[in-house]
Every structure is written in structure tokens, then in C-alpha cells.
Write a protein that holds these residues in place. Structure first.
Motif, PDB file in Angstrom:
ATOM      1  N   PRO A  39       0.825  -1.203   0.000  1.00 34.17           N
ATOM      2  CA  PRO A  39       0.000   0.000   0.000  1.00 34.17           C
ATOM      3  C   PRO A  39       0.865   1.262   0.000  1.00 34.17           C
ATOM      4  N   VAL A  40       0.220   2.395  -0.219  1.00 35.48           N
ATOM      5  CA  VAL A  40       0.861   3.700  -0.138  1.00 35.48           C
ATOM      6  C   VAL A  40       0.071   4.552   0.851  1.00 35.48           C
ATOM      7  N   ASP A  41       0.694   5.637   1.290  1.00 34.48           N
ATOM      8  CA  ASP A  41       0.034   6.526   2.250  1.00 34.48           C
ATOM      9  C   ASP A  41      -1.355   6.933   1.773  1.00 34.48           C
ATOM     10  N   CYS A  42      -2.281   6.941   2.698  1.00 40.40           N
ATOM     11  CA  CYS A  42      -3.656   7.425   2.520  1.00 40.40           C
ATOM     12  C   CYS A  42      -4.525   6.508   1.668  1.00 40.40           C
ATOM     13  N   GLN A  43      -4.065   5.316   1.362  1.00 36.36           N
ATOM     14  CA  GLN A  43      -4.865   4.392   0.564  1.00 36.36           C
ATOM     15  C   GLN A  43      -6.044   3.879   1.395  1.00 36.36           C
ATOM     16  N   VAL A  44      -7.184   3.693   0.727  1.00 40.98           N
ATOM     17  CA  VAL A  44      -8.409   3.253   1.389  1.00 40.98           C
ATOM     18  C   VAL A  44      -8.747   1.835   0.929  1.00 40.98           C
ATOM     19  N   TYR A  45      -9.081   0.983   1.892  1.00 40.61           N
ATOM     20  CA  TYR A  45      -9.464  -0.409   1.626  1.00 40.61           C
ATOM     21  C   TYR A  45     -10.838  -0.666   2.221  1.00 40.61           C
ATOM     22  N   ASN A  46     -11.562  -1.587   1.625  1.00 45.45           N
ATOM     23  CA  ASN A  46     -12.881  -1.966   2.124  1.00 45.45           C
ATOM     24  C   ASN A  46     -12.793  -3.241   2.945  1.00 45.45           C
ATOM     25  N   ARG A  47     -13.633  -3.312   3.962  1.00 50.67           N
ATOM     26  CA  ARG A  47     -13.737  -4.550   4.741  1.00 50.67           C
ATOM     27  C   ARG A  47     -14.175  -5.676   3.809  1.00 50.67           C
ATOM     28  N   GLY A  48     -13.598  -6.852   3.991  1.00 50.74           N
ATOM     29  CA  GLY A  48     -13.906  -7.999   3.135  1.00 50.74           C
ATOM     30  C   GLY A  48     -13.015  -8.086   1.906  1.00 50.74           C
ATOM     31  N   ASP A  49     -12.196  -7.064   1.664  1.00 45.90           N
ATOM     32  CA  ASP A  49     -11.247  -7.081   0.545  1.00 45.90           C
ATOM     33  C   ASP A  49      -9.866  -7.492   1.043  1.00 45.90           C
ATOM     34  N   SER A  50      -8.925  -7.545   0.135  1.00 45.46           N
ATOM     35  CA  SER A  50      -7.542  -7.885   0.483  1.00 45.46           C
ATOM     36  C   SER A  50      -6.611  -6.730   0.153  1.00 45.46           C
ATOM     37  N   ILE A  51      -5.547  -6.632   0.926  1.00 42.90           N
ATOM     38  CA  ILE A  51      -4.464  -5.702   0.645  1.00 42.90           C
ATOM     39  C   ILE A  51      -3.392  -6.513  -0.076  1.00 42.90           C
ATOM     40  N   TYR A  52      -3.064  -6.113  -1.293  1.00 50.65           N
ATOM     41  CA  TYR A  52      -2.020  -6.801  -2.050  1.00 50.65           C
ATOM     42  C   TYR A  52      -0.710  -6.036  -1.829  1.00 50.65           C
ATOM     43  N   PHE A  53       0.086  -6.550  -0.913  1.00 57.97           N
ATOM     44  CA  PHE A  53       1.343  -5.918  -0.515  1.00 57.97           C
ATOM     45  C   PHE A  53       2.430  -6.200  -1.549  1.00 57.97           C
ATOM     46  N   HIS A  54       3.197  -5.153  -1.915  1.00 55.41           N
ATOM     47  CA  HIS A  54       4.358  -5.316  -2.784  1.00 55.41           C
ATOM     48  C   HIS A  54       5.342  -4.182  -2.528  1.00 55.41           C
ATOM     49  N   TYR A  55       6.525  -4.528  -2.036  1.00 54.55           N
ATOM     50  CA  TYR A  55       7.632  -3.588  -1.859  1.00 54.55           C
ATOM     51  C   TYR A  55       8.927  -4.315  -2.155  1.00 54.55           C
ATOM     52  N   ARG A  56       9.956  -3.556  -2.496  1.00 63.46           N
ATOM     53  CA  ARG A  56      11.291  -4.114  -2.727  1.00 63.46           C
ATOM     54  C   ARG A  56      12.139  -3.834  -1.494  1.00 63.46           C
ATOM     55  N   ILE A  57      12.875  -4.854  -1.068  1.00 61.81           N
ATOM     56  CA  ILE A  57      13.779  -4.726   0.076  1.00 61.81           C
ATOM     57  C   ILE A  57      15.189  -4.907  -0.469  1.00 61.81           C
ATOM     58  N   ASP A  75      -5.884   6.425  17.926  1.00 62.18           N
ATOM     59  CA  ASP A  75      -5.394   7.460  18.840  1.00 62.18           C
ATOM     60  C   ASP A  75      -4.507   8.489  18.141  1.00 62.18           C
ATOM     61  N   HIS A  76      -4.294   8.348  16.823  1.00 67.08           N
ATOM     62  CA  HIS A  76      -3.524   9.287  15.985  1.00 67.08           C
ATOM     63  C   HIS A  76      -2.041   9.318  16.330  1.00 67.08           C
ATOM     64  N   HIS A  77      -1.458   8.194  16.732  1.00 65.94           N
ATOM     65  CA  HIS A  77      -0.014   8.147  16.984  1.00 65.94           C
ATOM     66  C   HIS A  77       0.743   8.107  15.654  1.00 65.94           C
ATOM     67  N   THR A  78       2.074   8.271  15.687  1.00 66.13           N
ATOM     68  CA  THR A  78       2.890   8.225  14.478  1.00 66.13           C
ATOM     69  C   THR A  78       4.073   7.276  14.679  1.00 66.13           C
ATOM     70  N   HIS A  79       4.701   6.917  13.567  1.00 62.65           N
ATOM     71  CA  HIS A  79       5.904   6.078  13.602  1.00 62.65           C
ATOM     72  C   HIS A  79       7.110   6.827  13.050  1.00 62.65           C
ATOM     73  N   GLY A  80       6.910   8.042  12.571  1.00 62.33           N
ATOM     74  CA  GLY A  80       8.008   8.865  12.106  1.00 62.33           C
ATOM     75  C   GLY A  80       8.544   8.528  10.726  1.00 62.33           C
ATOM     76  N   THR A  81       7.920   7.592  10.014  1.00 59.50           N
ATOM     77  CA  THR A  81       8.412   7.247   8.678  1.00 59.50           C
ATOM     78  C   THR A  81       7.360   7.484   7.609  1.00 59.50           C
ATOM     79  N   GLN A  82       6.243   8.029   7.993  1.00 61.12           N
ATOM     80  CA  GLN A  82       5.146   8.252   7.048  1.00 61.12           C
ATOM     81  C   GLN A  82       5.519   9.359   6.073  1.00 61.12           C
ATOM     82  N   GLY A  83       5.231   9.126   4.784  1.00 59.57           N
ATOM     83  CA  GLY A  83       5.598  10.071   3.743  1.00 59.57           C
ATOM     84  C   GLY A  83       4.721  11.305   3.668  1.00 59.57           C
ATOM     85  N   GLN A  84       3.447  11.176   3.952  1.00 53.04           N
ATOM     86  CA  GLN A  84       2.557  12.329   3.870  1.00 53.04           C
ATOM     87  C   GLN A  84       1.479  12.248   4.939  1.00 53.04           C
ATOM     88  N   THR A  85       0.852  13.386   5.189  1.00 51.92           N
ATOM     89  CA  THR A  85      -0.209  13.459   6.186  1.00 51.92           C
ATOM     90  C   THR A  85      -1.538  13.131   5.516  1.00 51.92           C
TER      91      THR A  85
END
Length: 154
Positions: A39-57, A75-85
Motif C-alpha cells: 500500500p501507499v500513504d492514505c490508501q483506502v481499503y474496504n472490509r472484506g477485501d484484500s491488501i495486495y502488498f508489494h515492496y522491494r527490500i 489514537d492518531h499516533h505516528t511512527h516517524g516514517t510516514q511520507g505524507q499526512t
């Protein structure tokens, strides 16, 4: 008294040797370069669907494993690595059906570059709202890279 002072001096010297180590551990990089990442920042998913993860390491050291975690961000916490708000829903308490996913995956031996892919099902009864999708990649030397993004489940 001399034995105590000698012991303290020995411990101080040992601590000095440990703290002055100049070795650094390389960390894997979790990247979207050259691929269609998801996924990418701010992407929206529906319940009952799947997230198709793909990244290069990638890394300078042999890779070992990666971990995928999805947890609520009610609770609106952060991890400090998010690309956009991203626009957030109002703060709320998680219910017993708040979605949580945490799974480790082994990277085949000998890889310094790896295209990680998984399909993650979102239960149809998952509590809707703001979530974090966190990727952690570890190399065989113990270095760990992290990338987190905000997603929303409707």
C-alpha cells in the motif's frame, strides 16, 4: 579498598572499550523504486477485501526476513516514517473487532535484493477507521529498516 578500586577501574575500562566501537550495522531499505508499490500513504481499503502488498527490500548485507504489521491508529499516533499526512477520522477507542495483523516472512538465503509480496485479507467485520501498515526488514547482521504508512479501512 584497593581491590574495589581496581575492580571499578576494570569495569570502567571495559565499558569504554564497548562504547567506543566504531562498527555500524547496515540496515535494509524498503523501497518502491522500479515497482508499483502497495500500500501507499492514505490508501483506502474496504472490509472484506484484500491488501495486495508489494515492496522491494534491498541492502548491502544478505537479507533475512521481513515483518508486516497492521494495527489501528484510532489514537492518531505516528511512527516517524510516514511520507505524507492523511485526513484522519475522529479519535476513538478500539473495539474487539479492530483489525490487527502481524506476520513474519523469511527471505530466501543469498538475497541482497528481494521483491516482497503478500495478500492480506481484511475481515468483513473489521472495525472501520484509521490504521498503520508497518513493514520491518531485517538482514542477517541484525540491522532493521522500517517503513510505515497510514491507510484507512471503510
Amino acid at each position: 579498598m584497593k581491590k574495589i578500586l581496581f575492580s571499578l577501574a576494570a569495569v570502567a575500562a571495559l565499558l569504554g572499550m564497548v562504547s567506543c566501537s566504531t562498527e555500524s550495522v547496515e540496515v535494509p531499505v524498503i523501497t518502491d523504486l522500479g515497482i508499483t508499490a502497495n500500500p501507499v500513504d492514505c490508501q483506502v481499503y474496504n472490509r472484506g477485501d484484500s491488501i495486495y502488498f508489494h515492496y522491494r527490500i534491498t541492502g548491502h548485507e544478505e537479507l533475512g526476513s521481513y515483518n508486516l504489521e497492521i494495527h489501528n491508529n484510532f489514537d492518531h499516533h505516528t511512527h516517524g516514517t510516514q511520507g505524507q499526512t492523511c485526513a484522519l477520522d475522529a479519535k476513538k477507542e478500539p473495539q474487539k473487532n479492530a483489525f490487527y495483523y502481524n506476520q513474519d516472512f523469511v527471505i530466501p538465503r543469498g538475497n541482497k535484493d528481494y521483491d516482497a509480496r503478500q495478500s492480506i485479507y481484511i475481515p468483513a467485520n473489521a472495525q472501520p477507521g484509521d490504521y498503520h501498515f508497518v513493514i520491518r526488514a531485517t538482514n542477517l547482521q541484525g540491522g532493521q529498516g522500517i517503513r510505515a504508512m497510514a491507510i484507512k479501512i471503510k
